[in-house]
Design a protein around this motif. Structure first.
Motif, PDB file in Angstrom:
ATOM      1  N   ASN A  29       0.898  -1.259  -0.195  1.00 30.98           N
ATOM      2  CA  ASN A  29      -0.110   0.066   0.035  1.00 30.98           C
ATOM      3  C   ASN A  29       0.965   1.079  -0.157  1.00 30.98           C
ATOM      4  O   ASN A  29       0.601   2.112   0.528  1.00 30.98           O
ATOM      5  N   GLN A  30       2.043   1.083  -0.810  1.00 30.88           N
ATOM      6  CA  GLN A  30       2.733   2.501  -0.976  1.00 30.88           C
ATOM      7  C   GLN A  30       2.350   3.499  -1.878  1.00 30.88           C
ATOM      8  O   GLN A  30       1.721   2.864  -3.076  1.00 30.88           O
ATOM      9  N   PRO A  31       2.255   4.695  -1.661  1.00 33.99           N
ATOM     10  CA  PRO A  31       1.785   5.638  -2.702  1.00 33.99           C
ATOM     11  C   PRO A  31       2.590   5.707  -3.958  1.00 33.99           C
ATOM     12  O   PRO A  31       3.749   5.640  -3.514  1.00 33.99           O
ATOM     13  N   VAL A  32       2.257   5.964  -5.011  1.00 33.48           N
ATOM     14  CA  VAL A  32       3.051   6.063  -6.105  1.00 33.48           C
ATOM     15  C   VAL A  32       3.628   7.458  -6.350  1.00 33.48           C
ATOM     16  O   VAL A  32       2.738   8.375  -6.143  1.00 33.48           O
ATOM     17  N   GLU A  33       4.828   7.598  -6.480  1.00 30.16           N
ATOM     18  CA  GLU A  33       5.167   9.130  -6.475  1.00 30.16           C
ATOM     19  C   GLU A  33       4.867   9.573  -7.880  1.00 30.16           C
ATOM     20  O   GLU A  33       5.010   9.039  -9.035  1.00 30.16           O
ATOM     21  N   ASP A  34       4.455  11.098  -7.805  1.00 29.54           N
ATOM     22  CA  ASP A  34       4.184  11.541  -8.920  1.00 29.54           C
ATOM     23  C   ASP A  34       5.392  12.052  -9.679  1.00 29.54           C
ATOM     24  O   ASP A  34       6.253  12.203  -9.235  1.00 29.54           O
ATOM     25  N   PRO A  35       5.221  11.644 -11.253  1.00 31.63           N
ATOM     26  CA  PRO A  35       6.478  12.168 -11.942  1.00 31.63           C
ATOM     27  C   PRO A  35       6.886  13.600 -11.756  1.00 31.63           C
ATOM     28  O   PRO A  35       5.709  14.422 -11.558  1.00 31.63           O
ATOM     29  N   PRO A  36       7.827  14.076 -11.880  1.00 32.63           N
ATOM     30  CA  PRO A  36       8.237  15.410 -11.794  1.00 32.63           C
ATOM     31  C   PRO A  36       7.603  16.286 -12.989  1.00 32.63           C
ATOM     32  O   PRO A  36       7.814  15.852 -13.978  1.00 32.63           O
ATOM     33  N   SER A  37       6.983  17.397 -12.753  1.00 28.94           N
ATOM     34  CA  SER A  37       6.599  18.366 -13.477  1.00 28.94           C
ATOM     35  C   SER A  37       6.415  19.706 -13.323  1.00 28.94           C
ATOM     36  O   SER A  37       6.723  20.161 -12.107  1.00 28.94           O
ATOM     37  N   SER A  38       6.462  20.521 -14.338  1.00 25.77           N
ATOM     38  CA  SER A  38       6.543  22.127 -13.935  1.00 25.77           C
ATOM     39  C   SER A  38       5.806  22.718 -15.221  1.00 25.77           C
ATOM     40  O   SER A  38       5.664  22.241 -16.311  1.00 25.77           O
ATOM     41  N   ARG A  39       5.532  23.833 -14.829  1.00 28.17           N
ATOM     42  CA  ARG A  39       4.981  24.897 -15.893  1.00 28.17           C
ATOM     43  C   ARG A  39       5.632  26.019 -15.843  1.00 28.17           C
ATOM     44  O   ARG A  39       6.369  26.759 -14.950  1.00 28.17           O
ATOM     45  N   PHE A  40       6.163  26.305 -17.145  1.00 24.26           N
ATOM     46  CA  PHE A  40       7.163  27.459 -17.741  1.00 24.26           C
ATOM     47  C   PHE A  40       6.458  28.499 -18.338  1.00 24.26           C
ATOM     48  O   PHE A  40       5.782  28.281 -19.315  1.00 24.26           O
ATOM     49  N   THR A  41       6.382  29.961 -18.010  1.00 28.08           N
ATOM     50  CA  THR A  41       5.734  30.816 -18.739  1.00 28.08           C
ATOM     51  C   THR A  41       6.656  31.811 -19.310  1.00 28.08           C
ATOM     52  O   THR A  41       7.728  32.268 -18.722  1.00 28.08           O
ATOM     53  N   TRP A  42       6.653  32.340 -20.678  1.00 27.09           N
ATOM     54  CA  TRP A  42       7.561  32.925 -21.291  1.00 27.09           C
ATOM     55  C   TRP A  42       7.059  34.214 -21.944  1.00 27.09           C
ATOM     56  O   TRP A  42       6.200  33.730 -22.945  1.00 27.09           O
ATOM     57  N   ARG A  43       7.083  35.458 -21.501  1.00 24.61           N
ATOM     58  CA  ARG A  43       6.835  36.576 -21.967  1.00 24.61           C
ATOM     59  C   ARG A  43       7.773  37.122 -23.036  1.00 24.61           C
ATOM     60  O   ARG A  43       8.705  37.302 -22.876  1.00 24.61           O
ATOM     61  N   ILE A  44       7.364  37.290 -24.254  1.00 22.03           N
ATOM     62  CA  ILE A  44       8.089  37.748 -25.402  1.00 22.03           C
ATOM     63  C   ILE A  44       7.704  39.201 -25.935  1.00 22.03           C
ATOM     64  O   ILE A  44       6.707  39.138 -26.538  1.00 22.03           O
ATOM     65  N   GLU A  45       8.415  40.135 -25.527  1.00 21.31           N
ATOM     66  CA  GLU A  45       7.991  41.590 -25.746  1.00 21.31           C
ATOM     67  C   GLU A  45       8.373  42.011 -27.161  1.00 21.31           C
ATOM     68  O   GLU A  45       9.660  41.150 -27.741  1.00 21.31           O
ATOM     69  N   ASN A  46       8.098  42.984 -27.909  1.00 21.04           N
ATOM     70  CA  ASN A  46       8.434  43.082 -29.343  1.00 21.04           C
ATOM     71  C   ASN A  46       8.425  42.075 -30.204  1.00 21.04           C
ATOM     72  O   ASN A  46       9.293  41.983 -30.943  1.00 21.04           O
ATOM     73  N   PHE A  47       7.410  41.210 -30.218  1.00 24.88           N
ATOM     74  CA  PHE A  47       7.425  40.012 -30.861  1.00 24.88           C
ATOM     75  C   PHE A  47       7.831  40.315 -32.283  1.00 24.88           C
ATOM     76  O   PHE A  47       8.206  39.475 -32.973  1.00 24.88           O
ATOM     77  N   SER A  48       6.961  41.169 -33.028  1.00 28.24           N
ATOM     78  CA  SER A  48       6.854  41.188 -34.317  1.00 28.24           C
ATOM     79  C   SER A  48       8.318  41.816 -34.881  1.00 28.24           C
ATOM     80  O   SER A  48       8.428  41.926 -36.040  1.00 28.24           O
ATOM     81  N   ARG A  49       9.142  42.267 -33.920  1.00 26.84           N
ATOM     82  CA  ARG A  49      10.153  42.971 -34.410  1.00 26.84           C
ATOM     83  C   ARG A  49      11.476  41.879 -34.274  1.00 26.84           C
ATOM     84  O   ARG A  49      12.469  42.261 -34.532  1.00 26.84           O
ATOM     85  N   LEU A  50      11.120  40.410 -33.826  1.00 28.49           N
ATOM     86  CA  LEU A  50      12.274  39.704 -33.945  1.00 28.49           C
ATOM     87  C   LEU A  50      12.732  39.471 -35.198  1.00 28.49           C
ATOM     88  O   LEU A  50      11.870  38.980 -36.208  1.00 28.49           O
ATOM     89  N   ASN A  51      13.886  39.420 -35.413  1.00 30.87           N
ATOM     90  CA  ASN A  51      14.632  39.140 -36.751  1.00 30.87           C
ATOM     91  C   ASN A  51      15.016  37.792 -37.065  1.00 30.87           C
ATOM     92  O   ASN A  51      14.928  37.189 -38.215  1.00 30.87           O
ATOM     93  N   ALA A  52      15.713  36.948 -35.894  1.00 28.02           N
ATOM     94  CA  ALA A  52      16.281  35.883 -36.076  1.00 28.02           C
ATOM     95  C   ALA A  52      14.990  34.922 -36.413  1.00 28.02           C
ATOM     96  O   ALA A  52      13.859  34.891 -36.052  1.00 28.02           O
ATOM     97  N   LYS A  53      15.339  33.800 -37.542  1.00 25.82           N
ATOM     98  CA  LYS A  53      14.528  32.749 -37.878  1.00 25.82           C
ATOM     99  C   LYS A  53      14.076  31.949 -36.507  1.00 25.82           C
ATOM    100  O   LYS A  53      12.822  31.690 -36.281  1.00 25.82           O
ATOM    101  N   LYS A  54      15.102  31.569 -35.825  1.00 24.70           N
ATOM    102  CA  LYS A  54      14.861  30.667 -34.548  1.00 24.70           C
ATOM    103  C   LYS A  54      14.746  31.812 -33.112  1.00 24.70           C
ATOM    104  O   LYS A  54      15.928  32.648 -33.042  1.00 24.70           O
ATOM    105  N   HIS A  55      14.181  31.564 -32.150  1.00 20.83           N
ATOM    106  CA  HIS A  55      14.191  32.349 -30.991  1.00 20.83           C
ATOM    107  C   HIS A  55      13.990  31.279 -29.633  1.00 20.83           C
ATOM    108  O   HIS A  55      13.063  30.365 -29.884  1.00 20.83           O
ATOM    109  N   TYR A  56      14.987  31.258 -28.897  1.00 18.79           N
ATOM    110  CA  TYR A  56      15.088  30.253 -27.629  1.00 18.79           C
ATOM    111  C   TYR A  56      14.543  30.973 -26.423  1.00 18.79           C
ATOM    112  O   TYR A  56      15.069  32.166 -26.279  1.00 18.79           O
ATOM    113  N   SER A  57      13.959  30.293 -25.740  1.00 20.45           N
ATOM    114  CA  SER A  57      13.403  30.938 -24.151  1.00 20.45           C
ATOM    115  C   SER A  57      14.836  30.611 -23.436  1.00 20.45           C
ATOM    116  O   SER A  57      15.743  30.089 -23.647  1.00 20.45           O
ATOM    117  N   GLU A  58      14.626  31.164 -22.185  1.00 17.71           N
ATOM    118  CA  GLU A  58      15.846  30.882 -21.309  1.00 17.71           C
ATOM    119  C   GLU A  58      15.569  29.276 -20.658  1.00 17.71           C
ATOM    120  O   GLU A  58      14.467  28.864 -20.931  1.00 17.71           O
TER     121      GLU A  58
END
Length: 425
Positions: A29-58
């Motif tokens: 009767n051991q409880p099963v450990e929940d797998p690690p989870s996380s929510r990450f929020t990324w605010r990207i300002e001046n979005f329409s002015r991004l020039n690079a084809k790729k853009h990475y978050s932190e």
């Protein structure tokens, strides 16, 4: 591939597997450990002015692993926002690493949260596939429309929810022990062939007919399609580990280069069936391919203003169905029997009546015991001069009723006493 309900004498493949929550150990009767989870929020300002084809978050950490979001603001060669989850430290990880994650990516609607767009997927990340996600996440026109609420004050809000799960050790996994079956090795780009071969193997009548084809001890599997297929099916039935397909592809006349080329699955199926049909002639299994897979439809052209109709009966071993613009198999069948109008510059020349307005279409006379459906998942894009894969949602039922709506797919010559009800296989 579909088979009538009464003909299911082997395991069949369900359309959808629902993941059940892991049960706790009832003994201790051991409880099963929940797998690690996380929510990450990324605010990207001046979005329409991004020039690079790729853009990475932190970088953010889940389950002790480093992740980041990879974004293509103007789309990854598509007119959609492209967005992926990326293993942030993939370049520095040891040889042979892999990690498994279930995750969702979202673009937040800043006016009405309920209109936020969220997509879920899962992937086993490795050195070759260190990012995974959605090339066509959402149309750029929708994203950049100021009334929609996704881009507010030129700021975009993106969210990632990541659950890291324990990786199944595939090297020690015993498929035969766990399922009773073994897989086929991938020779390069042969997954389409492997799925076809497994499907054919799981039709017991077909498998037995293959075993009954006459071959001699002097035949070489690499030079004889029947013997190569017999050998392959035997190994699938009795081997304890996954089976190679090299002898079979050699019997097709393919070299190594061919195995790394994406062939057409329908073309492969027809070549295979033609060769087997030919080899079965004059034997106890003659006519097996026809009995299993052959159906008939009627092409017709019917004049609207005069009493004239032209019909032509044709046989088929499989049906190619459109998926573009169709939400499920029934919609594809509706499109298959869609009536085309021949009028204006496209009038029909009806022998003694000359040019006439007419309607043209296809209806089915009979369906075979095993109905093979090939979905047209690639389409030529004239604008880009290339073949494009269709990734739209497409549904297929566990049971397919081709007598629906009063038998709208059937021709007047069809035997209405036959029940055309198929089970997904």
């Amino acid at each position: 591939m579909l088979v009538p309900q009464s003909d299911l004498t082997d395991n069949h493949q369900p359309m959808e597997v629902v993941a059940q929550p892991e049960a706790a150990n009832t003994v201790e009767n051991q409880p099963v450990e929940d797998p690690p989870s996380s929510r990450f929020t990324w605010r990207i300002e001046n979005f329409s002015r991004l020039n690079a084809k790729k853009h990475y978050s932190e970088v953010f950490v889940v389950g002790g692993y480093k992740w980041r979001i990879l974004l293509f603001p103007k789309g990854n060669n598509v007119d959609h926002l492209s967005m992926y989850l990326d293993v942030a430290d993939s370049a520095s990880l040891p040889y042979g690493w892999s990690r498994y994650a279930q995750f969702s990516l979202a673009v937040v609607n800043q006016i009405h949260n309920k209109y936020s767009i969220r997509k879920d997927t899962q992937h086993q990340f490795n050195a070759r596939e260190s990012d995974w996600g959605f090339t066509s996440f959402m149309p750029l026109g929708e994203l950049y429309d100021p009334c929609r609420g996704y881009l507010v004050n030129d700021t975009l809000i993106v969210e990632a929810e990541v659950v890291v799960r324990r990786i199944v050790d595939y090297w020690t996994y015993d498929s035969k022990k766990e399922t009773g079956y073994v897989g086929l090795k991938n020779q390069g780009a042969t997954c389409y062939m492997n799925s076809l071969l497994q499907t054919l193997y799981h039709i017991p009548y077909f498998r037995k007919a293959v075993y009954h084809m006459p071959t001699t001890e002097n035949d070489m599997p690499s030079g004889s399609i029947p013997l190569a297929l017999q050998s392959l099916f035997y190994k699938l039935q009795y081997s304890d580990s996954s089976v190679a397909t090299k002898e079979l592809t050699k019997s097709f006349g393919w070299d190594t280069h061919d195995s790394f080329m994406q062939h057409d699955v329908q073309e492969l199926n027809r070549v295979l069936c033609e060769k087997l049909e030919d080899k079965m002639k004059g034997t106890v299994v003659e006519g097996t391919i026809q009995q299993l897979f052959e159906g008939h439809h009627m092409n017709y052209i019917e004049c609207i203003n005069v009493d004239y109709k032209s019909t032509r009966k044709e046989s088929f071993y499989d049906l190619q169905l459109d998926v573009k613009g169709c939400h499920d198999v029934y919609a594809s069948f509706d499109k298959y029997v869609e009536v085309e109008r021949l009028e204006g510059d496209n009038k029909y020349h009806a022998e003694q009546y000359g040019l006439q307005d007419a309607k043209k279409g296809v209806l089915f006379i009979d369906f075979p015991p095993v109905l093979q459906l090939q979905l047209k998942r690639f389409e030529y894009d004239f604008m880009r001069d290339t073949m494009v894969k269709i990734n739209d949602r497409y549904e297929f039922p566990l049971q397919l009723d081709l007598d629906r709506d009063g038998g709208k797919y059937l021709s007047p010559d069809a035997d209405r006493r036959v029940r055309n009800l198929y089970t997904l296989h």
